[in-house]
Every structure is written in C-alpha cells, then in structure tokens.
Design a protein around this motif. Structure first.
Motif, PDB file in Angstrom:
ATOM      1  N   PHE A   1      60.977 -18.007  37.782  1.00  0.00           N
ATOM      2  CA  PHE A   1      60.881 -18.917  38.924  1.00  0.00           C
ATOM      3  C   PHE A   1      59.614 -18.566  39.718  1.00  0.00           C
ATOM      4  CE2 PHE A   1      65.311 -17.870  37.950  1.00  0.00           C
ATOM      5  CZ  PHE A   1      65.799 -19.113  37.576  1.00  0.00           C
ATOM      6  N   LYS A   2      58.469 -18.801  39.107  1.00  0.00           N
ATOM      7  CA  LYS A   2      57.210 -18.360  39.718  1.00  0.00           C
ATOM      8  C   LYS A   2      56.845 -19.139  40.971  1.00  0.00           C
ATOM      9  CE  LYS A   2      55.069 -16.106  35.780  1.00  0.00           C
ATOM     10  NZ  LYS A   2      53.878 -15.973  34.922  1.00  0.00           N
ATOM     11  N   PHE A   3      57.520 -20.258  41.189  1.00  0.00           N
ATOM     12  CA  PHE A   3      57.243 -20.990  42.425  1.00  0.00           C
ATOM     13  C   PHE A   3      57.592 -20.146  43.656  1.00  0.00           C
ATOM     14  CE2 PHE A   3      61.694 -21.969  41.608  1.00  0.00           C
ATOM     15  CZ  PHE A   3      62.275 -21.870  42.853  1.00  0.00           C
ATOM     16  N   LEU A   4      58.466 -19.131  43.472  1.00  0.00           N
ATOM     17  CA  LEU A   4      58.811 -18.273  44.602  1.00  0.00           C
ATOM     18  C   LEU A   4      57.605 -17.503  45.112  1.00  0.00           C
ATOM     19  CD1 LEU A   4      62.253 -16.817  43.398  1.00  0.00           C
ATOM     20  CD2 LEU A   4      61.886 -18.442  45.256  1.00  0.00           C
ATOM     21  N   ALA A   5      56.643 -17.243  44.227  1.00  0.00           N
ATOM     22  CA  ALA A   5      55.448 -16.506  44.637  1.00  0.00           C
ATOM     23  C   ALA A   5      54.630 -17.286  45.653  1.00  0.00           C
ATOM     24  CB  ALA A   5      54.591 -16.174  43.418  1.00  0.00           C
ATOM     25  N   ALA A   6      54.831 -18.598  45.687  1.00  0.00           N
ATOM     26  CA  ALA A   6      54.089 -19.423  46.635  1.00  0.00           C
ATOM     27  C   ALA A   6      54.782 -19.494  47.985  1.00  0.00           C
ATOM     28  CB  ALA A   6      53.915 -20.841  46.068  1.00  0.00           C
ATOM     29  N   THR A   7      55.951 -18.899  48.111  1.00  0.00           N
ATOM     30  CA  THR A   7      56.653 -18.869  49.396  1.00  0.00           C
ATOM     31  C   THR A   7      56.253 -17.607  50.156  1.00  0.00           C
ATOM     32  OG1 THR A   7      58.588 -17.683  48.550  1.00  0.00           O
ATOM     33  CG2 THR A   7      58.591 -20.091  48.341  1.00  0.00           C
ATOM     34  N   SER A   8      56.509 -17.613  51.447  1.00  0.00           N
ATOM     35  CA  SER A   8      56.113 -16.460  52.267  1.00  0.00           C
ATOM     36  C   SER A   8      57.034 -15.266  52.070  1.00  0.00           C
ATOM     37  CB  SER A   8      56.081 -16.858  53.748  1.00  0.00           C
ATOM     38  OG  SER A   8      57.372 -17.303  54.165  1.00  0.00           O
ATOM     39  N   LYS A   9      58.282 -15.513  51.647  1.00  0.00           N
ATOM     40  CA  LYS A   9      59.265 -14.433  51.466  1.00  0.00           C
ATOM     41  C   LYS A   9      59.936 -14.584  50.094  1.00  0.00           C
ATOM     42  CE  LYS A   9      58.720 -13.140  55.817  1.00  0.00           C
ATOM     43  NZ  LYS A   9      58.056 -11.870  56.186  1.00  0.00           N
ATOM     44  N   PRO A  10      59.261 -14.240  49.017  1.00  0.00           N
ATOM     45  CA  PRO A  10      59.818 -14.472  47.670  1.00  0.00           C
ATOM     46  C   PRO A  10      61.148 -13.764  47.432  1.00  0.00           C
ATOM     47  CG  PRO A  10      57.484 -13.951  47.551  1.00  0.00           C
ATOM     48  CD  PRO A  10      57.901 -13.684  48.952  1.00  0.00           C
ATOM     49  N   PHE A  11      61.214 -12.472  47.723  1.00  0.00           N
ATOM     50  CA  PHE A  11      62.422 -11.711  47.416  1.00  0.00           C
ATOM     51  C   PHE A  11      63.573 -12.114  48.332  1.00  0.00           C
ATOM     52  CE2 PHE A  11      64.625  -7.347  47.304  1.00  0.00           C
ATOM     53  CZ  PHE A  11      65.373  -7.723  46.196  1.00  0.00           C
ATOM     54  N   LYS A  12      63.283 -12.342  49.593  1.00  0.00           N
ATOM     55  CA  LYS A  12      64.314 -12.767  50.539  1.00  0.00           C
ATOM     56  C   LYS A  12      64.907 -14.104  50.112  1.00  0.00           C
ATOM     57  CE  LYS A  12      65.053 -13.622  55.472  1.00  0.00           C
ATOM     58  NZ  LYS A  12      64.399 -13.656  56.812  1.00  0.00           N
ATOM     59  N   ASN A  13      64.068 -15.025  49.692  1.00  0.00           N
ATOM     60  CA  ASN A  13      64.559 -16.321  49.227  1.00  0.00           C
ATOM     61  C   ASN A  13      65.373 -16.175  47.941  1.00  0.00           C
ATOM     62  OD1 ASN A  13      63.391 -17.765  51.335  1.00  0.00           O
ATOM     63  ND2 ASN A  13      61.435 -17.982  50.263  1.00  0.00           N
ATOM     64  N   TYR A  14      64.953 -15.257  47.101  1.00  0.00           N
ATOM     65  CA  TYR A  14      65.688 -15.023  45.858  1.00  0.00           C
ATOM     66  C   TYR A  14      67.108 -14.536  46.173  1.00  0.00           C
ATOM     67  CZ  TYR A  14      66.754 -13.386  41.137  1.00  0.00           C
ATOM     68  OH  TYR A  14      67.339 -13.197  39.912  1.00  0.00           O
ATOM     69  N   ILE A  15      67.225 -13.611  47.118  1.00  0.00           N
ATOM     70  CA  ILE A  15      68.545 -13.082  47.488  1.00  0.00           C
ATOM     71  C   ILE A  15      69.436 -14.185  48.049  1.00  0.00           C
ATOM     72  CG2 ILE A  15      69.748 -11.522  49.072  1.00  0.00           C
ATOM     73  CD1 ILE A  15      67.365  -9.636  48.849  1.00  0.00           C
ATOM     74  N   LEU A  16      68.890 -15.026  48.915  1.00  0.00           N
ATOM     75  CA  LEU A  16      69.677 -16.106  49.507  1.00  0.00           C
ATOM     76  C   LEU A  16      70.225 -17.042  48.441  1.00  0.00           C
ATOM     77  CD1 LEU A  16      67.500 -17.043  52.629  1.00  0.00           C
ATOM     78  CD2 LEU A  16      69.726 -15.894  52.620  1.00  0.00           C
ATOM     79  N   ASN A  17      69.423 -17.331  47.430  1.00  0.00           N
ATOM     80  CA  ASN A  17      69.840 -18.259  46.384  1.00  0.00           C
ATOM     81  C   ASN A  17      70.680 -17.591  45.303  1.00  0.00           C
ATOM     82  OD1 ASN A  17      68.315 -21.087  46.684  1.00  0.00           O
ATOM     83  ND2 ASN A  17      66.986 -19.452  47.460  1.00  0.00           N
ATOM     84  N   ASN A  18      70.746 -16.273  45.343  1.00  0.00           N
ATOM     85  CA  ASN A  18      71.521 -15.525  44.350  1.00  0.00           C
ATOM     86  C   ASN A  18      72.877 -15.097  44.920  1.00  0.00           C
ATOM     87  OD1 ASN A  18      71.722 -14.464  41.734  1.00  0.00           O
ATOM     88  ND2 ASN A  18      71.062 -12.436  42.392  1.00  0.00           N
ATOM     89  N   ALA A  19      73.352 -15.808  45.927  1.00  0.00           N
ATOM     90  CA  ALA A  19      74.527 -15.357  46.688  1.00  0.00           C
ATOM     91  C   ALA A  19      75.846 -15.959  46.232  1.00  0.00           C
ATOM     92  CB  ALA A  19      74.321 -15.664  48.170  1.00  0.00           C
ATOM     93  N   LEU A  20      75.839 -16.883  45.267  1.00  0.00           N
ATOM     94  CA  LEU A  20      77.101 -17.516  44.875  1.00  0.00           C
ATOM     95  C   LEU A  20      78.111 -16.498  44.343  1.00  0.00           C
ATOM     96  CD1 LEU A  20      76.106 -20.883  43.132  1.00  0.00           C
ATOM     97  CD2 LEU A  20      77.192 -20.536  45.353  1.00  0.00           C
ATOM     98  N   LEU A  21      77.666 -15.657  43.436  1.00  0.00           N
ATOM     99  CA  LEU A  21      78.565 -14.659  42.850  1.00  0.00           C
ATOM    100  C   LEU A  21      79.063 -13.655  43.894  1.00  0.00           C
ATOM    101  CD1 LEU A  21      79.782 -14.063  40.080  1.00  0.00           C
ATOM    102  CD2 LEU A  21      77.882 -12.516  39.640  1.00  0.00           C
ATOM    103  N   PRO A  22      78.168 -13.079  44.725  1.00  0.00           N
ATOM    104  CA  PRO A  22      78.646 -12.157  45.765  1.00  0.00           C
ATOM    105  C   PRO A  22      79.620 -12.791  46.752  1.00  0.00           C
ATOM    106  CG  PRO A  22      76.301 -11.866  45.444  1.00  0.00           C
ATOM    107  CD  PRO A  22      76.697 -13.084  44.647  1.00  0.00           C
ATOM    108  N   ILE A  23      79.372 -14.043  47.146  1.00  0.00           N
ATOM    109  CA  ILE A  23      80.274 -14.707  48.098  1.00  0.00           C
ATOM    110  C   ILE A  23      81.663 -14.869  47.485  1.00  0.00           C
ATOM    111  CG2 ILE A  23      80.769 -16.907  49.249  1.00  0.00           C
ATOM    112  CD1 ILE A  23      77.759 -17.149  49.791  1.00  0.00           C
ATOM    113  N   GLY A  24      81.712 -15.279  46.221  1.00  0.00           N
ATOM    114  CA  GLY A  24      82.996 -15.408  45.538  1.00  0.00           C
ATOM    115  C   GLY A  24      83.717 -14.076  45.443  1.00  0.00           C
ATOM    116  N   PHE A  25      82.964 -13.002  45.151  1.00  0.00           N
ATOM    117  CA  PHE A  25      83.577 -11.682  45.053  1.00  0.00           C
ATOM    118  C   PHE A  25      84.103 -11.218  46.402  1.00  0.00           C
ATOM    119  CE2 PHE A  25      83.278  -7.078  45.527  1.00  0.00           C
ATOM    120  CZ  PHE A  25      84.076  -6.653  44.472  1.00  0.00           C
TER     121      PHE A  25
END
Length: 738
Positions: free
Chosen positions: A92-116
């Motif tokens: 998902f290289k488009f994240l590199a064009a955002t100001s907070k790549p890793f932070k945005n990745y964590i926010l979008n990777n939250a479905l599994l943690p929220i369910g748990f």
C-alpha cells in the motif's frame, strides 16, 4: 447495494483483514491462540483462561491488575501492528504520500483488535461474575483498569509514532547523515517481497475521516522505499525496547510490587515472539525456515554441551561433587535394597513406631496413616480443609494419632502445611490452628508467578542465583513456585528436610514421606528422614522364588554423598507436585542423569506406598496395635463416569481411541490395582479405611486441575468437605474405640 459492498471490499481495513487470512497466517495465529485460551478451548486444565480473565496483582483482582494487563495488551497490539506493517506495508505505497503513514496503517488495521477486545471484555464479565463471584463494581473496576492501561500505552505509542514520523519527514527533506546510517542499517538485505500493489479505494485517516488514496505514480520509487525503510527502522527500535523491558523485568520478580499479573507477562511474551517472527520473515524472506532450524540446532547444542545449564535442580542437594555420582542401574538399586539393609532399616523404623506407640496412652492403639491424592490446588485445598475438619472433630488429637502421611502432588501441599501449623502450635508460635486465614492461605494463587517466571527468567533474563547452605542454584519457575508457596503459607515452610529429623524421630510430629516419579523408568523416588530400603521392593523370598526388582528408590540412600537431607522441604513438595509442563522436571546427579516429575504419574492416589508399609510391618502391627486406620482423602469421586457410552464406529476408533486408551483409563487402573492390594491385606489384619472425597454440587462443574482456583471453585471445595457423605465418614471415624 452493489456499490456499497464494493466500497467495503476495496477499503483498506477490509483489505488488511483479508491479507492476514491469506498471507503470513502466523500473525493471525497469535489472535487465534489467545481466543482459544480465553474461551477455554486450550490450556484450561493449566488455568490459562483464569490467568487472562481474572488477572491478579498482589493477590487480588483489581483495578491495578487490570491496568498492568491492559498496558501489556497494548504492547502486544503495537508489536502485532509493527510486524504487520513490515510484511504488508509495501503493498500500500500510497501511504507513503500521507503525512502519518504508520499511524494511518494502525487505524485501518483495527478491525481484528476491536473484535478481540469486545470478545475479551465480554468473557471477563461472564467469567468474573460466575466464577470469581465479583461484584459489579469490582468487575467494572477491573475493566476500567484494563481500558486505562491500554489507553495509556496507545497514547505513549502514538506520541512516539507522531514524533518519529515528524523526524522522518525532516530527515527525508534534509537528507541527514543519520538518515543515511539508518538506511544502511535497515537495508543490510533487501527483502524479497512482491511489489504488486493491492487495490484500495478508501482508507481512514486521523479522526476517522475517510479519504481516497492519492496516486504515487509521479513519486520516485527510491523515495517511496526510503519512507518505508525509515519507518521499519523505527519499528525495529520498538521491538528492541520491548525485548529489553522483558529482559530486565525478570530481575525484579522477587519483589512483590513487581510481580505483575501473569496475563501481562503472556501478552508481552507474545509481543516478543510476534515481533521476532515478523522481523525474521521480513529480512530473511525465503531463508526464514532454514534460519529457524539453525537457531533451534544452535540452542540445542548450547544446552547439550552445558554451555548454558537450563536444567532445574533439587535446591539443597550437592551437585558440585562431580568426582562421584551414584550409579543408577538395576544392580546398584538391588544392592541398596538387599535383605540385610532392609532388615537394618526396618529395625530403625520399628524404634520410631515404638516411640509413637508410647505416646498414645493405650496398650494397643490404632495405627493411623494419612493418605492424600494428587490434584494441584484443588487437592491441596480440599485435603487441608478435610484434615482440619477431622482434627477439630477429634479435639486436636489427629496429628498426635497419625504416624505417617504420604500421597501425591497437590494433596501433599495441604497435608504438609497442616503438619507445619501443628508443629508451630507445639512450639507456642500459633494459638489457633483452626483460624480462617490458614484455609485462605492454602488456596491462594500459585500459577501467576510460575507463568511470569517462565516467560522471563526461563527464556530471556540472564541467570540469577540464590544459595541453600553452601550450594548455589539458578532462579527459575521452580524457584518462583517454592517462593510463592512459602509466602502464601505465612513463611512457615522455610526449613530443610534435616530440620524435621529430631521431631519425627521423637514422634512429636507425623513422619512425612514425599514421592515423585523417575521419568526414565517410572520408579518412585521416596524422600524421607528415615531410611526406606524396605519400601524399595516387595519382600524377597528365595524359597518361594520371589526376587522382585526394585520399583522404588530411597532418595537419601542413593544420594548419600550429595547431602540428601539438606534439601528444602519446599523442594521436596515441588518434586512431589511437578505438574507436567507447568513446573520443570528436577534433574538429579546420578550416572546416568535422571529427572523426576509428579508423583501422580505413578500413583495419583498415593496409596500404593502406605499399603506396602502395612504389608512389611504386618507382624508388628498385629502384635502392638488394634489394626490400621487408613484415612484417605481424594480430590475426585471414586469410579466416577464408569458407564460406557455408546459411540459410532469411525476413524476415531481406528486412530484416536487406541492412542488415548491408557490415558483415559489411567486413574481407574490405579483404583483397580490398589483395591486388589487392600483386599489382600485385609485378609491378614484389620484395616479400616475412611475415604473423604471431593464432590461438587449437582449441576456444577468441579474445580479445575491446576495451581489456580477461582472464588467459585474455592467455595465448592469448602462446601464439599462438609457434605452429607463426608459427614457420615467423619462420624464413623470419631466413634472408633480405643
């Protein structure tokens, strides 16, 4: 509707969730493992679900226990996100064009943690209400602590991420030397990863705003790679930090305020494993499996050649005498139990029997033998409360009447603790042995420090040492178990085996016989202050062709050159109750080396040894006593679930059933054998057996077999002590004459 479903399908949260199921399922495996433990599907018999659902800090389920557990779960979640970012971020290289790549990745990777988290909190409420019997305000305090700890960690993590990403942006603009050094470090090997991009039409950014990905086609490919490489370096630093936190935590385990909930240790341990696995797959690529095999082989060689000695020892025993290690083979065991030695040792035991008889106040008293079964904290608690009930009904005379007590595993924890309280009472240090606090002590948690030590001292922390007399030993989970039991029982069990010799020989306290099982050949290892060669094998009789091989070993005789009476009473108890996997096997300095484990592996009811004792001294018993009173305390019902259930024929009958037949019938086979022995002995002398059994209330599950009891299990055990069946047994026992 079709457009709506398609928008979900090509959203970044859904694509990330899909990626975890389709590729690198190892990252998904940690969540599956935790769900299975919480749900009780696995490790329930070890108390795994209780550790996660009712975390304890300073012996209590509280806001603070939740705080530490929530904080540790936050570490696990961040480690999972870091590993996921390492493995999937390049898709998902488009994240590199955002100001907070890793932070945005964590926010979008939250479905599994929220369910748990929803699953976890739901099970906490149900478990703590039904099993820990907590009030609602206590449950909400626990959950509030977990949410507070988790939130605190996430605030710290996001503050670090924001600062790191700002620094990365500045370094990308200025091209500093530090940036170049990091670049060289992180790219010591270019990961062999597929550069094919995953279609994403929308993603969440800060404050959960939905945005459409920007095209990055106009960006230089090298620039995009450098953005991810800088974030990978920051992720690597977080992995190193988590590792050193766990590494140093082991140094403080002896201090109560640093004994954090085992659930916290489990989460941090999983975070280390998931971080290492993610980093290894990222940097090693297709070489990962080979690297893991090499690591395993290297560790095995280090242990095999004793570069690092990870074996657990009997604390107090001399392992430094390498010039002589007693041979452990059949011929030597036969020599230790020859007829002359058996006769000599039996005469010494008869002297002790005569001393005991002289204190009974009647010409021909009953010989009281106390026998307890294995069963972890379940048996320890039930045995202790049952002994206390009997002693109370006898107006404090039980410990004066009992000559010998023995048994297996957890039952010996309860019996030994009660004998120690009686001993302290005799010395004037305890006023009321029936005090409520002692019953609470024996049922206190033992599993929490064991698991914490397992994931710190046993695996990561450099060795720490302590001494017993002149000998030095390594602190491990065996040490953690002993120290916790010592603290739980009011610090009264801190002495060595030799400290009980004079009182046992004077018949002031019952004689203790501690058993364990030699894992190499199944023989019993017997630890006692008296020589026991006569119990090593059935009595030989050459005239009748009986020359039985030794099936038991007298610990003190075999290791007479290793200071056998120097071992701690806590160690003798642990060797007796070495629950498989939870506690380490104890290796002993023989040639070849042997190790011992739980006594229940050979005789979970601990009845075989006292029956052999009765058989050997039958002449003395007939002449000097009115018979034998055998008090047996069992942690589960006899002949329970003996009805055969009809089953359908299938592959299970062919593959599964034959492999588990011995395991499923293990306890019943012991019952059959011991009933046969008892029946044979009853023909030659009077043996009256009084059996007290733990029987949970109707329609209620029984207490689990581990070293942790829930409040509901403690209540069930206490109620069972005084149920109708056990009351009748008690009435029959106390009406005996003389």
């Amino acid at each position: 509707m079709k457009a709506f479903l398609q928008s979900i399908r090509y959203s970044l949260p859904f694509q990330l969730l899909l990626m975890h199921f389709l590729r690198h399922q190892l990252l998904l495996g940690y969540w599956i493992f935790l769900v299975a433990v919480i749900n009780g599907s696995i490790m329930k018999s070890f108390g795994g679900n209780a550790l996660l659902l009712a975390p304890e800090y300073l012996g209590k389920v509280s806001f603070y226990s939740g705080l530490f557990t929530g904080f540790a779960f936050g570490i696990f979640l961040m480690s999972w996100n870091i590993s996921s970012f390492l493995l999937f971020g390049h898709k998902f290289k488009f994240l590199a064009a955002t100001s907070k790549p890793f932070k945005n990745y964590i926010l979008n990777n939250a479905l599994l943690p929220i369910g748990f988290i929803c699953f976890y909190l739901t099970h906490i409420i149900l478990f703590d209400y039904e099993n820990e019997l907590l009030d609602w305000h206590e449950i909400f305090a626990l959950i509030g602590g977990q949410l507070a700890g988790f939130t605190l960690l996430m605030l710290i993590a996001f503050a670090y991420i924001s600062g790191s990403e700002s620094a990365i942006q500045r370094s990308m603009k200025t091209g500093t030397s530090t940036s170049k050094k990091r670049n060289r470090f992180i790219r010591f090997r270019k990961p062999s990863i597929d550069s094919k991009q995953i279609r994403v039409d929308s993603f969440f950014t800060g404050w959960l705003r939905i945005k459409v990905p920007r095209s990055v086609d106009h960006y230089n490919q090298r620039f995009l790679n450098r953005v991810f490489e800088h974030h990978h370096f920051a992720a690597f630093l977080a992995i190193v930090l988590a590792f050193f936190l766990l590494l140093n935590y082991g140094y403080f385990l002896d201090r109560p305020y640093f004994q954090f909930p085992a659930a916290a240790s489990v989460f941090v341990f999983c975070s280390i494993l998931i971080s290492l696995a993610g980093a290894l797959v990222y940097w090693m690529g297709r070489w990962t499996l080979l690297v893991i095999i090499c690591i395993v082989i290297s560790i095995n060689l280090v242990i095999a050649y004793e570069v690092v000695d990870m074996r657990n020892k009997a604390f107090g025993l001399n392992y430094q005498n390498v010039a002589y290690r007693p041979p452990y083979h059949l011929q030597h065991l036969v020599e230790l139990s020859n007829s002359d030695q058996m006769r000599k040792d039996s005469l010494q035991m008869i002297t002790l029997l005569n001393k005991w008889k002289s204190k009974q106040g009647v010409e021909k008293p009953y010989l009281y033998l106390l026998n307890v079964s294995g069963g972890g904290s379940r048996s320890a608690t039930f045995s202790f409360h049952t002994i206390r009930m009997i002693d109370s009904a006898m107006k404090g005379a039980l410990m004066h009447k009992v000559f010998l007590f023995s048994g297996a595993s957890g039952g010996m924890l309860g019996a030994t603790y009660y004998r120690e309280l009686f001993r302290q009472q005799q010395k004037g240090k305890i006023e009321n042995i029936q005090s409520h606090e002692y019953g609470e002590n024996i049922s206190a948690d033992l599993l929490n420090p064991v698991f914490s030590a397992l994931v710190t001292r046993d695996l990561f922390t450099p060795p720490q040492y302590f001494t017993v007399g002149n000998y030095r030993y390594t602190k491990d989970r065996g040490y953690a178990f002993e120290e916790q039991f010592y603290q739980n029982t009011g610090s009264v069990l801190g002495e060595q085996l030799k400290d009980y010799q004079q009182e046992e020989r004077a018949a002031k306290i019952p004689l203790g016989l501690f058993l364990s099982t030699v894992s190499q050949d199944g023989r019993k290892m017997m630890i006692c202050n008296q020589p026991l060669s006569f119990l090593m094998r059935p009595q030989p009789d050459s005239g009748r062709g009986i020359a039985a091989e030794p099936d038991a070993v007298d610990f003190a005789s075999l290791f007479k050159a290793q200071d056998p009476y120097n071992i701690r009473i806590l160690t003798a108890l642990r060797m007796n109750a070495t629950f498989p996997l939870v506690l380490p096997n104890v290796w002993l300095p023989s040639e070849p080396v042997i190790d011992v484990m739980d006594a229940g592996m050979r005789d979970n009811y601990g009845l075989e040894t006292p029956l052999r004792f009765i058989s050997y001294f039958d002449s003395w018993i007939k002449e000097h006593t009115s018979g034998v009173i055998l008090i047996q305390i069992r942690d589960h019902q006899k002949n329970k679930n003996t009805e055969i259930k009809a089953t359908e024929h299938g592959l299970g009958d062919i593959w599964y059933k034959p492999a588990t037949a011995v395991q499923n019938n293990f306890y019943m086979v012991q019952d059959y054998f011991q009933e046969s022995m008892l029946s044979t002995l009853n023909k030659s002398m009077e043996i009256k057996r009084f059996t007290f059994m733990y029987e949970p209330a109707a329609n209620r599950p029984g207490a689990a077999l581990n070293f942790h009891l829930t409040a509901q299990e403690k209540k069930s055990l206490k109620e069972s002590v005084t149920n109708e069946g056990n009351r009748k047994v008690l009435e029959n026992l106390i009406t005996l004459k003389p």
